[in-house]
Scaffold this motif. Structure first.
Motif, short mmCIF file in Angstrom:
data_model
loop_
_atom_site.label_atom_id
_atom_site.label_comp_id
_atom_site.label_asym_id
_atom_site.label_seq_id
_atom_site.Cartn_x
_atom_site.Cartn_y
_atom_site.Cartn_z
N GLY A 199 10.19 4.11 -6.72
CA GLY A 199 9.71 5.20 -5.88
C GLY A 199 8.21 5.40 -5.93
O GLY A 199 7.67 6.30 -5.28
N PHE A 200 7.50 4.56 -6.68
CA PHE A 200 6.06 4.74 -6.87
C PHE A 200 5.30 4.68 -5.54
O PHE A 200 4.45 5.52 -5.28
CB PHE A 200 5.53 3.68 -7.84
N ALA A 201 5.58 3.66 -4.73
CA ALA A 201 4.84 3.50 -3.46
C ALA A 201 5.05 4.69 -2.53
O ALA A 201 4.12 5.11 -1.85
CB ALA A 201 5.26 2.20 -2.77
N ALA A 202 6.24 5.25 -2.50
CA ALA A 202 6.51 6.41 -1.65
C ALA A 202 5.74 7.64 -2.14
O ALA A 202 5.26 8.44 -1.34
CB ALA A 202 8.00 6.70 -1.61
N HIS A 262 -0.76 -3.39 1.80
CA HIS A 262 0.27 -4.12 2.54
C HIS A 262 0.59 -5.45 1.87
O HIS A 262 1.57 -6.09 2.19
CB HIS A 262 -0.18 -4.34 3.99
N ARG A 263 -0.22 -5.88 0.95
CA ARG A 263 0.00 -7.15 0.26
C ARG A 263 0.81 -7.00 -1.02
O ARG A 263 0.89 -7.92 -1.82
CB ARG A 263 -1.33 -7.80 -0.08
N GLY A 264 1.39 -5.85 -1.25
CA GLY A 264 2.19 -5.66 -2.45
C GLY A 264 1.38 -5.47 -3.70
O GLY A 264 1.78 -5.86 -4.79
N THR A 265 0.23 -4.85 -3.56
CA THR A 265 -0.64 -4.58 -4.69
C THR A 265 -0.76 -3.07 -4.87
O THR A 265 -0.88 -2.33 -3.90
CB THR A 265 -2.05 -5.16 -4.44
N ILE A 266 -0.74 -2.66 -6.11
CA ILE A 266 -1.03 -1.26 -6.45
C ILE A 266 -2.35 -1.27 -7.20
O ILE A 266 -2.48 -1.95 -8.22
CB ILE A 266 0.08 -0.64 -7.33
N LYS A 267 -3.34 -0.54 -6.68
CA LYS A 267 -4.65 -0.43 -7.31
C LYS A 267 -4.75 0.95 -7.94
O LYS A 267 -4.64 1.96 -7.24
CB LYS A 267 -5.76 -0.63 -6.29
N LEU A 268 -4.99 0.96 -9.23
CA LEU A 268 -5.00 2.22 -9.98
C LEU A 268 -6.34 2.38 -10.70
O LEU A 268 -6.66 1.62 -11.62
CB LEU A 268 -3.84 2.21 -10.98
N TRP A 308 5.81 -6.57 -7.88
CA TRP A 308 6.91 -5.63 -7.64
C TRP A 308 7.37 -5.87 -6.20
O TRP A 308 6.59 -5.83 -5.27
CB TRP A 308 6.46 -4.19 -7.87
N GLY A 309 8.63 -6.16 -6.06
CA GLY A 309 9.17 -6.43 -4.73
C GLY A 309 9.52 -5.15 -3.99
O GLY A 309 9.62 -4.07 -4.60
N GLU A 310 9.70 -5.28 -2.70
CA GLU A 310 10.08 -4.12 -1.89
C GLU A 310 11.34 -3.50 -2.46
O GLU A 310 12.32 -4.19 -2.74
CB GLU A 310 10.31 -4.54 -0.44
#
Length: 113
Positions: free
Chosen positions: A73-76, A84-90, A66-68
């Motif tokens: 709105g998930f990251a916010a 910071h590496r563009g990873t979402i850990k769930l 997922w790009g910037e």
């Protein structure tokens, strides 16, 4: 689902399979036209030039690709889950507090140019 993806899914532990199945279902609900294939040894959802990767790890699942500005709105809303590496850990615990709509929005945004 192609054989490589099915083999990946079949190898997921019972502990993480419900979370993977939920996320997989929601990605396909958000983008039913997505092709699902294996890339970088993980399930990859492809729509045109966009790719969204989903992998199972000890903590739960992680999202990549997922790009910037392409996260719905998930990251916010969940900065504690992003790196910071563009990873979402769930983790399964964190996922319990996240709505299906939020995950669909993430997938939709990640797979839209």
């Amino acid at each position: 689902m192609n054989d490589a993806v099915q083999a990946y899914v079949d190898a997921i532990s019972a502990e993480h399979r419900p979370l993977f199945d939920r996320v997989h279902r929601l990605i396909l609900e958000a983008k039913p036209e997505a092709e699902v294939l294996i890339s970088y040894q993980m399930p990859t959802y492809k729509v045109g030039p966009c790719r969204f990767y989903l992998a199972v790890w000890k903590h739960g699942v992680s999202f990549y690709g997922w790009g910037e500005g392409r996260d719905g709105g998930f990251a916010a809303h969940h900065p504690e889950l992003t790196s910071h590496r563009g990873t979402i850990k769930l983790s399964p615990g964190a996922a319990a507090a996240i709505t299906d709509d939020e995950l669909r929005d993430l997938a939709r945004a990640a797979l839209t140019e």
